[in-house]
Design an enzyme around this catalytic site. Structure first.
Site, mmCIF file in Angstrom:
data_model
loop_
_atom_site.group_PDB
_atom_site.id
_atom_site.type_symbol
_atom_site.label_atom_id
_atom_site.label_comp_id
_atom_site.label_asym_id
_atom_site.label_seq_id
_atom_site.Cartn_x
_atom_site.Cartn_y
_atom_site.Cartn_z
ATOM 1 N N TYR A 301 0.903 -1.059 -0.415
ATOM 2 C CA TYR A 301 0.119 0.157 0.139
ATOM 3 C C TYR A 301 0.840 1.240 0.209
ATOM 4 C CZ TYR A 301 -3.143 -3.516 1.939
ATOM 5 O OH TYR A 301 -3.719 -5.439 2.580
ATOM 6 N N CYS A 397 -3.882 4.119 10.863
ATOM 7 C CA CYS A 397 -5.064 5.177 11.121
ATOM 8 C C CYS A 397 -6.519 4.830 11.794
ATOM 9 C CB CYS A 397 -5.086 5.737 9.637
ATOM 10 S SG CYS A 397 -5.953 4.756 8.358
#
Length: 440
Positions: A301, A397
């Protein structure tokens, strides 16, 4: 219109998602805009008779927490606005207590979803970002809706109602200085605003049209020096491959600088939102991963190559970094940013498939993960575990997906050797966690 029912409640513990937990006649109620321990009146926003739980907003405070402060933004204040907009749901809490609440959420998620025991692990505090005394002006990326009058607007939590706004105190000052809140965006469906975190003078505005020709008309309202671009396909996005950007004034990309390295970020290509996040996270990932010359590392990612670039320089020409990203626009940014490093392989594709191939052809020493909010899925966890890497640096996150993935990785022979949490989203319930997993 029927008035929503109200209840007087004592608020309980903080929960993931920005809520406190209250109970009424055996029913669990998730309450926003409160603080644990307060006695409040709430308005029920979701109270179906057969629902497993109800939702509510605080509308009056009878016994306030010592940590309550006046909200800095009227549009997001539940005590002054019936349908408060999202994006600053912790604005009524002191910054210090916000971080205490976030730490409590992270610990609860790690014990409940991650399978960790509080007595066996010293859960970390949430670290403040240097120079952010008031927690305002940190957002370098903003996304706005447009209301029926052509004004910028935002909606509330689980609400489709748009509220016109004349400011957004969390937005970078350079975005606010463009004057976009006074402009007419009729015929525009969505407005994106971005500013370079390393060059406060460079602002990029992205316009998604709902009516042909509206973008060019809207662009003429911006002062000289503001870059404005439009999506060529309605509802499309350069980042997801459904549209291309057309520069209307200036350019359609931003230049970022992190730890002396330059990155070009096109349009909606992913970049960290907090003005200090790219630097903070790069420093911590490099220190925790400890890349050595000659090593082979997979950056999953990878976005525009924020971590791939310094990792590639650290392993040198003798090593290899595999920068893997699925989004076509962001992948193109990574190819550009890493083009001069022959030890960097920039690959676009589904992470689990590419990782399987990479692990088959190379002996990986480490993996860096920075997935979207949903975290990694079971297949990615399986491929990472099968790769046999000695260490995994995981940037997250979302505390819930991080906790769930912690359980997945520990079940595959890893242990969480280090964890830290950074307050890169002040005045919201969000946080950024970094974990170092090592092979047992």
């Amino acid at each position: 219109m029927t008035e929503s029912p109200t209840l007087k409640l004592r608020l309980g513990a903080i929960a993931h998602g920005g809520h406190t937990v209250a109970r009424h006649e055996g029913r669990v109620i998730f309450v926003r805009h409160g603080i644990p321990g307060e006695l409040v009146t709430v308005r029920l926003t979701d109270s179906g008779e057969n629902a497993k739980f109800w939702r509510a907003d605080v509308v009056e405070v009878h016994e306030a927490s010592e940590h309550r402060v006046p909200h800095f933004w009227e549009a997001a204040d539940a005590l002054r606005h019936r349908d408060p907009v999202g994006g600053a749901e912790f604005g009524h809490i002191t910054l210090e207590h916000q971080r205490e609440l976030k730490a409590a959420v992270a610990a609860e998620q790690l014990t409940r979803l991650g399978g960790m025991k509080a007595e066996d692990y010293n859960f970390p505090a949430v670290q403040a970002v240097a120079g952010q005394d008031d927690g305002l002006g940190w957002r370098t990326r903003m996304s706005y809706s447009v209301d029926a009058e052509g004004k910028l607007a935002m909606s509330g939590f689980r609400s489709n109602t748009l509220t016109a706004i004349d400011s957004m105190p969390l937005a970078h000052p350079a975005i606010e200085r463009t004057g976009l809140y006074t402009m007419d965006f009729s015929g525009i469906e969505r407005v994106e605003a971005a500013v370079s975190s390393s060059d406060d003078s460079t602002v990029l505005i992205l316009l998604a049209e709902s009516r042909p020709g509206a973008a060019r008309k809207a662009a003429r309202q911006f002062p000289e020096g503001v870059n404005v671009a439009a999506f060529s396909q309605q509802g499309g996005s350069a980042a997801d491959g459904r549209g291309e950007l057309q520069a209307l004034t200036g350019r359609s990309w931003l230049q970022e600088s992190v730890l002396g390295e330059s990155f070009r970020i096109t349009g909606e290509g992913f970049w960290q939102v907090h003005r200090a996040a790219a630097t903070v996270l790069s420093e911590r990932v490099m220190e925790l991963t400890e890349p050595a010359r000659g090593e082979q590392i997979a950056d999953l990612y990878a976005g525009a190559g924020l971590f791939s670039l310094p990792l590639a320089k650290a392993v040198g020409p003798e090593g290899r970094v595999f920068s893997i990203e699925g989004a076509p626009g962001t992948h193109a940014d990574a190819k550009n940013n890493l083009r001069e490093l022959r030890q960097a392989s920039v690959i676009r594709g589904r992470v689990e498939r590419v990782l399987r191939q990479v692990a088959r052809d190379a002996q990986l020493d480490a993996v860096v993960l920075d997935p979207p909010r949903a975290g990694i899925d079971k297949q990615v966890a399986a491929e990472v575990g099968s790769s046999g890497v000695s260490r995994i640096c995981y940037v997250s996150c979302d505390p819930a997906s991080f906790a769930r993935d912690t359980a997945r990785l520990t079940s595959r022979g890893y242990e969480l050797a280090h964890m830290e949490i950074h307050d890169l989203y002040p005045h919201t319930h969000h946080m950024e966690s970094i974990g170092l997993f090592v092979r047992r």
